[in-house]
Design an enzyme around this catalytic site. Structure first.
Site, PDB file in Angstrom:
ATOM      1  N   VAL B 105       0.861  -1.179   0.000  1.00 22.87           N
ATOM      2  CA  VAL B 105       0.000   0.000   0.000  1.00 22.87           C
ATOM      3  C   VAL B 105       0.897   1.228   0.000  1.00 22.87           C
ATOM      4  CG1 VAL B 105      -1.802   1.260   1.241  1.00 22.87           C
ATOM      5  CG2 VAL B 105      -1.756  -1.254   1.308  1.00 22.87           C
ATOM      6  N   CYS B 106       0.581   2.177  -0.873  1.00 26.22           N
ATOM      7  CA  CYS B 106       1.301   3.454  -0.894  1.00 26.22           C
ATOM      8  C   CYS B 106       2.795   3.177  -1.083  1.00 26.22           C
ATOM      9  CB  CYS B 106       0.969   4.213   0.398  1.00 26.22           C
ATOM     10  SG  CYS B 106       1.321   5.985   0.364  1.00 26.22           S
ATOM     11  N   THR B 107       3.658   3.845  -0.311  1.00 23.68           N
ATOM     12  CA  THR B 107       5.100   3.653  -0.493  1.00 23.68           C
ATOM     13  C   THR B 107       5.607   2.356   0.137  1.00 23.68           C
ATOM     14  OG1 THR B 107       5.480   5.079   1.422  1.00 23.68           O
ATOM     15  CG2 THR B 107       5.605   6.098  -0.758  1.00 23.68           C
ATOM     16  N   THR B 125       2.055   2.764  -6.853  1.00 24.57           N
ATOM     17  CA  THR B 125       2.387   3.301  -5.538  1.00 24.57           C
ATOM     18  C   THR B 125       1.781   4.709  -5.441  1.00 24.57           C
ATOM     19  OG1 THR B 125       4.219   3.780  -3.999  1.00 24.57           O
ATOM     20  CG2 THR B 125       4.614   4.252  -6.320  1.00 24.57           C
ATOM     21  N   ALA B 155      -2.260   2.181  -4.830  1.00 26.65           N
ATOM     22  CA  ALA B 155      -1.686   3.529  -4.901  1.00 26.65           C
ATOM     23  C   ALA B 155      -1.703   4.153  -3.493  1.00 26.65           C
ATOM     24  CB  ALA B 155      -2.445   4.344  -5.936  1.00 26.65           C
TER      25      ALA B 155
END
Lengths: 235, 235
Positions: B105-107, B125, B155
């Site tokens: 998830v995300c970074t 990302t 993202a």
């Protein structure tokens, strides 16, 4: 000094059996307001387990807390056991009278209702508890986010993010809220489109209703008792 | 025994400076899978503070954890300090090889990249780190959720909810995922429509980019070092 340069203090109540996402979603939004600070409050600072088993530790007690700006009240199955807890209800009532805004998320609205905050106010909550709002004297509004004066209510679980973004624009300005919406990449794409009673297929609605049936029954009995206590006769 | 009757064990890595919503969003989805269990893992069980100051306590250590089903890897600013942490990267790599699925998830995608998991894989990302994916040998795909074999990437921040709902349908079936989407009332209504680079106004994009500029610079330098270590020359 412009509104959004002033420090904004946000407090969220945490409690055993809460739904962590009800709280973490809004706090992630509100903590992004420039110069804001967040705290998580409860009777004591002993670690709490949410309804999924996650361990979250409050950083402030009720006695230490004076909410000037925002009080966030999450829901979750543990809410039901607090509906007659005078310490909790008194804290919510005291903070809400002082705070600029109270944000209830999901069945956190029922806690606010038990604290007497929703009488005569338009409000929303999780779809499974929506029919209970009238017992607290609220005017049920079937929307994802309802703003009535200083009370902002959000519907179920994920709606807390939407509610907090609305609240951000009230506390600061639309530009600040938009930057936060982008920072959180909040361009949601629900994969099934079954996130509301209006759009889910009948068999999905039935299965979801069945899964919450026991707690919904308990909440109804509680709501009736509280209606009597509050002297509310029309629901 | 049908797929969704089997116990599904989900582990999420927590770390100092993580973004709690990156983890709590997906866990709220995945914990609703019938007979699933969740655990939060880290090097030790000392309480962790996320990037907003929330205190979350892991319930399992790396040594105690064997991930059979799902590993969730959240992001947040604290991810950057783990990019050379061999204990963390080794754990991610070991679990991902064994797990049925890894959800970044995300970074968190950058951590998976540093662990060598994204080589030749399509991935996404947070928009601020999207240009870094190539340094880890990934094929960047500008979508909210990307599924490539056993790696699911979401993202920024809130996209973890979408990613986990997709993953739920892979682990169980569409009906189970739809009931969960309704249970979480995931019918989002972003108030501003500024949640993606494509839809936000230019001044909003500029302000959001500026706010993440320092960490984005640091992440670029780190990504270059890791590309050298992984022997990746085309980005």
């Amino acid at each position: 000094m412009s509104t959004n340069m002033r420090a904004i203090r946000i407090s969220a109540i945490a409690f055993p059996g809460m739904n962590a996402l009800d709280m973490v979603g809004p706090l992630e939004v509100l903590a992004r307001i420039p110069q804001s600070s967040i705290s998580i409050v409860w009777k004591d600072k002993v670690p709490i387990r949410d309804m999924r088993g996650m361990t979250i530790t409050p950083d402030s007690t009720f006695d230490e807390t004076s909410v000037d700006d925002v009080l966030v009240v999450p829901g979750g199955s543990g809410q039901e056991t607090l509906m007659n807890d005078e310490i909790v209800l008194e804290f919510i009532g005291r903070c809400a009278r002082r705070a600029r805004y109270t944000l209830s998320v999901c069945t956190g609205a029922l806690l606010c209702g038990a604290a007497g905050l929703l009488q005569g106010r338009r409000a929303t909550t999780h779809w499974s508890a929506f029919h209970l709002l009238g017992y607290f004297g609220a005017i049920p509004v079937n929307r994802r986010v309802v703003v009535d004066g200083r009370h902002v209510s959000a519907a179920g679980v994920t709606a807390g993010i939407d509610g907090a973004l609305h609240l951000t624009s009230l506390l600061t300005d639309a530009q600040t809220a938009q930057v936060i919406e982008l920072g959180m990449e909040y361009a949601p794409a629900p994969p099934f489109g079954s996130g509301s009673l209006a759009t889910a297929a009948p068999e999905i609605v039935n299965a979801a209703r069945q899964s919450v049936q026991p707690i919904t029954h308990a909440r109804l009995a509680t709501a009736r008792r509280i209606a009597t206590r509050l002297g509310i006769t029309r629901y």
